[in-house]
Enzyme design. Structure first.
Site, mmCIF file in Angstrom:
data_model
loop_
_atom_site.group_PDB
_atom_site.id
_atom_site.type_symbol
_atom_site.label_atom_id
_atom_site.label_comp_id
_atom_site.label_asym_id
_atom_site.label_seq_id
_atom_site.Cartn_x
_atom_site.Cartn_y
_atom_site.Cartn_z
ATOM 1 N N SER A 46 -13.732 30.733 -25.407
ATOM 2 C CA SER A 46 -14.230 31.318 -24.168
ATOM 3 C C SER A 46 -14.158 32.831 -24.335
ATOM 4 C CB SER A 46 -13.368 30.858 -22.995
ATOM 5 O OG SER A 46 -13.984 31.205 -21.781
ATOM 6 N N GLU A 47 -15.296 33.519 -24.173
ATOM 7 C CA GLU A 47 -15.353 34.923 -24.610
ATOM 8 C C GLU A 47 -14.517 35.868 -23.741
ATOM 9 O OE1 GLU A 47 -18.062 33.178 -23.718
ATOM 10 O OE2 GLU A 47 -19.459 34.371 -22.522
ATOM 11 N N ASN A 48 -13.985 35.374 -22.625
ATOM 12 C CA ASN A 48 -13.075 36.226 -21.859
ATOM 13 C C ASN A 48 -11.662 36.225 -22.448
ATOM 14 O OD1 ASN A 48 -13.102 33.496 -20.911
ATOM 15 N ND2 ASN A 48 -11.820 34.105 -19.199
#
Lengths: 218, 232
Positions: A46-48
């Protein structure tokens, strides 16, 4: 019959291979996590700032500090790890993520993708999509084949501002599966009950039909 | 850089911020945002601000509060959905907006924090993001030159901090916070738990206190969840 969103997700899940690190975008791509084939282990990025994303929490266990890139509450799994946003895009840019699944508003027959802006109407921003499409080795797009007015979203060239050039390798739409090659879209599978004539009529970009086209197994 | 960093509250931490300055604000969506400092900025009423943050909050929380009071002149962000007032100000031309790729945003913070003037990234090549930017080819692939941010203040939120300004972030509330903490000319950190120096394990610290100018323990954290989602 055109596929449901769940069936599109189920078909994309068949592209997963054991050991893959996978980034799933918002919308239909998120549903892919529900159909990971038995016996295959993948790790979701998840890119966060999370590797090893788990399912949504059970009611009462939501944590404001633990969300996915779509801002939904999520959980971790054994072996999960958190990191900052620069490292997150570092692993994307360095090609460590094996597969990226994204939604799209338009895809061109050379692999250009548009999914971040409709001038004068919708300005939400590109989020991480431009970084992902510029670096991912393998990009599959999950999308509806046509817009609500019935116009093809598989085009000769994108009419909307593009997110990235010549980067999409494969599309799974509600009508079929398409590889993107030097010769444009190649239809390799059709949805059950969807005819080749319908696919041809609803595809605006350069299209050819693979000689051994199959019915999608969904 | 002073070793004496602890201040009483948000009002004291932000007292040097002036109208027209550029602020980096940590957080992803509403996760890990500096709630106390945003409230204090609304109260102080400084305006004509340039805010750099991944998102612009929602209508009644986060940076959305500064938009409601028209304190923001320019917003630099990667994704700004879920905010009607933002969209209204953007379409009416009241608000200047620069949308940039999320990884570019993160890396421009990182460059500032590492003392590097610029970076090259492939994100945005061939798109309108590339307009007016230098393109350079390395090993057969094009990259855009993107500059390090030059911001007056960085305002971040951490889970734990100590009296020397060392910070620990929790879960995905880490996001842009440690990067922005390194990138500000002056950095303000608000923390849920402020402890004495020496009580955190040095191995666990994400942001060394040298990057932090002011630290305080925030109060009444709402930690709002934007999209509460549960299993069936």
């Amino acid at each position: 019959m055109a596929l449901t969103k769940e069936q599109i997700a189920k078909r994309i899940a068949q592209e997963l291979q054991d050991g893959f690190y996978v980034n799933l975008g918002i919308g239909i791509p998120t549903l892919v996590a529900n159909y990971i084939p038995e016996g295959i282990e993948v790790e979701l990025q998840s890119e966060n700032g999370l590797l090893g994303m788990g399912p949504f929490p059970i009611a009462g266990e939501e944590d404001a500090d633990l969300i996915n890139a779509g801002k939904q509450t999520i959980t971790t799994l054994a072996g999960s790890v958190f990191f900052d946003s620069a490292m997150s895009f570092g692993m994307i840019r360095a090609g460590k993520v094996d597969l990226t699944v994204l939604g799209a508003m338009e895809v061109a027959d050379n692999g250009d993708i548009a999914n971040w802006k409709v001038p004068g109407k919708m300005v939400k921003g590109m989020g991480g999509a431009m970084d992902l499409v510029a670096s991912a080795k393998n990009i599959i797009v999950a999308m509806q084949h046509t817009d609500k007015a019935g116009n093809s979203k598989l085009l000769k060239s994108c009419s909307l501002p593009i997110t990235g050039r010549a980067c999409v390798k494969k599309i799974v739409s509600d009508l079929g599966v398409f590889d993107i090659t030097e010769n444009g879209f190649i239809c390799i599978e059709h949805a059950p009950g969807v005819s080749i004539e319908e696919i041809k009529a609803k595809t605006a970009g350069q299209l050819s039909i693979h000689p051994s086209i199959k019915e999608m197994n969904v | 850089m002073s070793l004496h960093k602890v201040v009483a509250n948000a009002e004291e931490a932000i007292k040097g911020i002036q109208s027209g300055q550029t602020l980096l604000l940590g957080g992803f969506g509403l996760c890990g945002i500096p709630e106390n400092c945003i409230a204090a900025l609304v109260k102080k009423g400084v305006d004509q601000l340039t805010c750099i943050s991944n998102n612009a909050g929602v209508d009644d929380f986060g940076i959305g509060l500064l938009l409601q009071t028209k304190q923001v002149k320019k917003m630099i962000a990667s994704y700004v959905g879920e905010n009607d007032e933002f969209e209204r100000q953007l379409l009416s031309g009241e608000l200047e907006v620069e949308l940039i790729p999320q990884g570019t945003l993160a890396t421009r913070c990182m460059a500032a924090g590492y003392g590097m003037p610029a970076i090259y990234t492939p994100a945005g090549v061939g798109t309108e993001v590339a307009d007016g930017k230098e393109v350079r080819n390395f090993n057969g692939k094009d990259y855009l030159l993107e500059y390090a941010f030059d911001a007056d203040y960085a305002i971040v939120k951490a889970w734990k901090g100590d009296t020397k300004g060392n910070l620990i972030f929790k879960d995905t509330a880490r996001n842009f916070n440690p990067l922005m903490a390194m990138a500000g000319k002056i950095t303000i950190a608000e923390v849920e738990h402020l402890v004495e120096a020496g009580s955190l394990d040095p191995n666990d610290i994400h942001t060394p206190g040298i990057y932090v100018n002011y630290i305080f323990q925030g109060e009444a954290y709402e930690k709002r969840i934007e999209k509460r989602t549960v299993r069936n």
